[in-house]
Each structure stands twice: as structure tokens, then as C-alpha cells.
Design an enzyme around this catalytic site. Structure first.
Site, PDB file in Angstrom:
ATOM      1  N   LYS A 100     -84.201 126.040  53.760  1.00  0.00           N
ATOM      2  CA  LYS A 100     -84.077 124.803  52.959  1.00  0.00           C
ATOM      3  C   LYS A 100     -82.968 124.926  51.911  1.00  0.00           C
ATOM      4  CE  LYS A 100     -87.723 123.886  55.316  1.00  0.00           C
ATOM      5  NZ  LYS A 100     -88.397 122.910  56.063  1.00  0.00           N
TER       6      LYS A 100
HETATM    7  C1  LIG Z   1     -89.820 123.156  56.667  1.00  0.00           C
HETATM    8  C2  LIG Z   1     -90.643 121.934  56.793  1.00  0.00           C
HETATM    9  C3  LIG Z   1     -91.981 121.908  56.417  1.00  0.00           C
HETATM   10  C4  LIG Z   1     -92.753 123.146  56.093  1.00  0.00           C
HETATM   11  O1  LIG Z   1     -92.268 123.876  55.020  1.00  0.00           O
HETATM   12  P1  LIG Z   1     -92.902 125.297  54.750  1.00  0.00           P
HETATM   13  O2  LIG Z   1     -92.516 125.579  53.324  1.00  0.00           O
HETATM   14  O3  LIG Z   1     -92.259 126.245  55.719  1.00  0.00           O
HETATM   15  O4  LIG Z   1     -94.354 125.211  54.936  1.00  0.00           O
HETATM   16  C5  LIG Z   1     -92.666 120.712  56.445  1.00  0.00           C
HETATM   17  N1  LIG Z   1     -92.061 119.585  56.842  1.00  0.00           N
HETATM   18  C6  LIG Z   1     -90.782 119.569  57.224  1.00  0.00           C
HETATM   19  C7  LIG Z   1     -90.169 118.263  57.639  1.00  0.00           C
HETATM   20  C8  LIG Z   1     -90.035 120.736  57.249  1.00  0.00           C
HETATM   21  O5  LIG Z   1     -88.781 120.740  57.700  1.00  0.00           O
END
Ligand SMILES: *Cc1c(COP(=O)(O)O)cnc(C)c1O
Length: 398
Positions: A188
Site C-alpha cells: 500500500k
Molecule cells: C489490501 C486490501 C485489503 C486488506 O488489507 P490488509 O491490511 O492486508 O488486511 C482490503 N481491501 C482491499 C481493497 C485491499 O486492497
């Protein structure tokens, strides 16, 4: 010329976190401080997110998935309830609904922008709908105003895993949300290794998330053990164990301070891809929303024209052979085994999400990606389908 670029020696990863000296120093300082689980650094990170986003409450958790799970649990979502979820998302957006014993109702996406379609959400609302989850796909905002209008009294909660720094019609994601959940997974825009943050407006909801985040115990270890606190505790109701440790929150503190610089670097690289892809007829960036917005550029998602004869999966394999990493965001969730089996979805039920799920490819996008890396991606795309491609025009590449 792009066509003359030799294949890469070194693999180009699809994603790479930006870790700088100040990030390393803050983690080391935490390690040396004597307190590495949830404590002052998590509190500081929460305060920074509150200030940045302009939300009254921010609660640090171990992942966005944990945050979505806690949020729905704190709202009392359970058996007999329905939650509307876009069919084009990471599976955890829907998995948390299933884990609470509620029913996931999938909504289709806009065929161009791939954001959840408010009109389709409106069609799927019913007496049992307890929440609508919006996903800000790729870092562009879902159409929040239209979704809120469609949902009426049903709360719109935001899976903002892609959207730290995104704004919709002049309002930053999280600033006017019922609740939004950010992710700090290494892919992210900022990372804590693993981590997430729930922001919300309602005081009672925030208190309940806080309680359920740590065993149903109101005083966490920092409050019980630090500053001569007493070690006693009570369990008001069984809770989860989803608190973010300071060792990870340390990274959040330094990373968040760099969010705008890193998002600007992503935007610059996205614009360079736009220019590079102009020469290709068979692969194009996905559509941009017409409403005013700020794009956080979490992902650069392009779409392979199905009439070109080039398969998306073959393309990803051909890029891999040339040492260029690519991503897939996302296969349609309703056609994954659990959801097919549980709800009987067949191909054709959510056509825009399904078509996107077969045609999209995400190109490498991160602040440390160089202009040369991006030319390598363009060269690899060209070599993957030379017969179908017109040459990109390097003169127009910024
Ligand atoms: C990465 C992601 C998540 C989950 O995030 P985590 O921190 O890995 O649990 C949820 N929704 C979307 C759209 C994502 O891309």
C-alpha cells in the site's frame, strides 16, 4: 528507442515498500525503548491519522482486514444481516462479512472506472441490508455522494485500503466518513509491515471497536503496566486481539509524514505510464471518474482489449519471462469457490466485474520506480505482443 532496449538483467518487482533512514531509525528507537507492543507509538500514529484525515476517531489495528472485521462486529452485524460489497475487490472485504455469519450481497462496478456502481447498489438494498461497503478502487474514490444517496439510512463504510490521501469532491477520504479502514500492508501507499487503521465519527462506535480490539478488556497492557498502573482487568464481552504493536506503529509515524511526497511520486509515474501506453492500441489505462477527485495512485491498472487476441494471463506470463512483475486487481470475488458454492453465482451474474477480472493487469508503481524501469515495462509490453502494438512515441514521454 523502446524497441531497442535490452531485456532486464535484474527482476523488476511489482511492488516495493519505500523504507528510508528515518523509518529504520524510528524502529530501532522503539526496539531500544523497552516497549514494543501497543503503547505510545501506536497512540502517536493514531493521533497523526486523526489530524491528517480530519476524523474524530482513529484506531490502529493489525490489518485492514482486522479493522473491517472489528468495525462490522462493533456495528452488531451478524446472522440474518446482509452487507453489500463490490464484486471487484480483495476477498477480505467480503470474507469479514462471512466470518460474522452475515450474507454478502455483491454489487457490480462501473464498466469504465471499475468503481462500485451506485445504481446497482440501490437495486440490491433490502430490509436486511446493514451496511454498504465502498471500495476506493486503485486509489481513486468511489462515488461517495451517489452511494450515500442510494443507501439512504444504511451506513456506507469505506474499504480505504487503497485510499490514504484520496479525496472525492474536495473532501479527503475519512474526513466525512461514517467509518473508513486504511491498510498498511507493504504493497500500500504507506506501510507498517502489516497494519491498518479504522477511522469513524461516532463516539460509541469507536469505544466499542476499542473494546473489541483487545479481548473485550477496557485497559490495554500500556494502561495496566506503565506508570505504575494496576494489573487488574475485566472482560465485558469476548473480544479479538487486533491491536497494532508499537514496533510496527513506529514505521507508521515516519511513513505518514511522507505520504504526500510518496503519493506525488506515484502520480508522476502514473502520468508517465499514460504517455507510454498511448502508442499501444491493445492495452489502455482504466477510465477516470468524471467527478472531481484526488487519486492516491495506489495501483496503475490497465486493461487488455479482449478483441486484440492477446490474453491477459499470457501477457502476465510474457512480462514475467522478461523479469517484469505484474499484479492482478482483482478476479471477481463472487466467482471464487466459497462464494460460488454459498450463493450459487454463475458467470454472467455481475458482468462488468467479471469482464474486468479477466482483462485487468496492474503495472509496477512505487516511488522508487525509475523512468528507465518504466521504459523497460513498455519494452516488455511491446515484446509480449509485437504484432499488435504500434510503437509508443518516446518523444511524448515525460
Ligand atoms: C489490501 C486490501 C485489503 C486488506 O488489507 P490488509 O491490511 O492486508 O488486511 C482490503 N481491501 C482491499 C481493497 C485491499 O486492497
Amino acid at each position: 528507442m523502446i524497441i531497442d532496449r535490452p531485456p532486464r538483467d535484474e527482476p523488476l518487482p511489482f511492488c516495493r515498500p519505500t523504507i528510508e533512514d528515518d523509518d529504520v531509525a524510528e524502529v530501532v528507537a522503539c526496539l531500544r525503548s523497552g516497549w514494543i507492543t501497543t503503547g505510545p507509538r501506536a497512540a502517536r500514529f493514531e493521533q497523526m491519522v486523526r489530524e491528517r484525515v480530519g476524523a474524530p476517531h482513529a484506531l490502529a489495528v493489525t490489518s485492514a482486514t482486522a479493522g473491517l472485521h472489528l468495525l462490522l462486529a462493533a456495528m452488531g452485524v451478524g446472522p440474518g444481516d446482509e452487507v453489500i460489497v463490490p464484486a471487484l475487490t480483495w476477498p477480505s472485504t467480503a470474507n469479514v462479512v462471512e466470518l460474522l455469519g452475515a450474507r454478502t450481497v455483491f454489487a457490480d462496478v462501473d464498466p469504465a472506472t471499475l468503481q462500485v456502481d451506485p445504481a446497482d447498489v440501490a437495486r440490491r438494498l433490502g430490509p436486511r441490508t446493514r451496511a454498504v461497503i465502498a471500495v476506493h478502487f486503485a486509489g481513486a474514490p468511489a462515488d461517495l455522494d451517489a452511494l450515500r444517496a442510494a443507501a439512504g439510512p444504511v451506513p456506507v463504510i469505506e474499504d480505504a485500503a487503497h485510499a490514504l490521501g484520496t479525496a472525492c469532491r474536495g473532501r479527503e477520504v475519512g474526513s466525512d466518513s461514517f467509518a473508513a479502514v486504511f491498510s498498511f500492508h507493504p504493497i500500500k501507499n504507506i506501510t507498517t509491515g502489516e497494519g491498518g487503521m479504522v477511522v469513524c465519527r461516532d463516539d460509541a462506535l469507536a469505544e466499542r471497536i476499542r473494546l473489541l480490539r483487545f479481548h473485550g478488556v477496557r485497559r490495554d497492557a500500556w494502561k495496566r503496566y506503565a506508570h505504575g498502573g494496576s494489573p487488574g482487568y475485566d472482560v465485558e464481552e469476548p473480544g479479538y486481539k487486533h491491536n497494532l504493536p508499537d514496533l510496527l506503529a513506529a514505521l507508521g509515524v515516519t511513513q505518514l509524514a511522507k505520504l504526500d511526497r510518496m503519493n506525488a511520486a506515484r502520480a508522476e509515474r502514473a502520468a508517465r505510464y499514460d504517455a507510454l501506453l498511448e502508442g499501444f492500441g491493445w492495452i489502455r489505462p482504466i477510465g477516470r471518474a468524471a467527478y472531481p477527485h484526488v487519486h492516491a495512485w495506489h495501483l496503475y491498472v490497465a486493461r487488455v482489449d479482449p478483441s486484440s487476441g492477446i490474453g491477459r494471463d499470457e501477457l502476465i506470463a510474457a512480462l514475467g519471462e522478461q523479469k517484469v512483475g505484474a499484479g492482478l486487481h482483482f478476479p471477481a470475488v463472487h466467482l471464487l469457490s466459497h462464494y460460488r458454492r454459498t450463493y450459487g453465482y454463475a458467470p454472467g451474474s455481475l458482468p462488468s466485474a467479471e469482464a474486468a477480472g479477466e482483462q485487468v493487469v496492474s503495472l509496477p508503481l512505487y516511488p522508487t520506480l525509475t523512468p528507465g524501469d518504466q521504459l523497460d515495462v513498455a519494452a516488455a509490453l511491446f515484446r509480449a505482443a509485437p504484432a499488435a502494438a504500434a510503437l509508443p512515441q518516446p518523444a511524448t514521454v515525460p
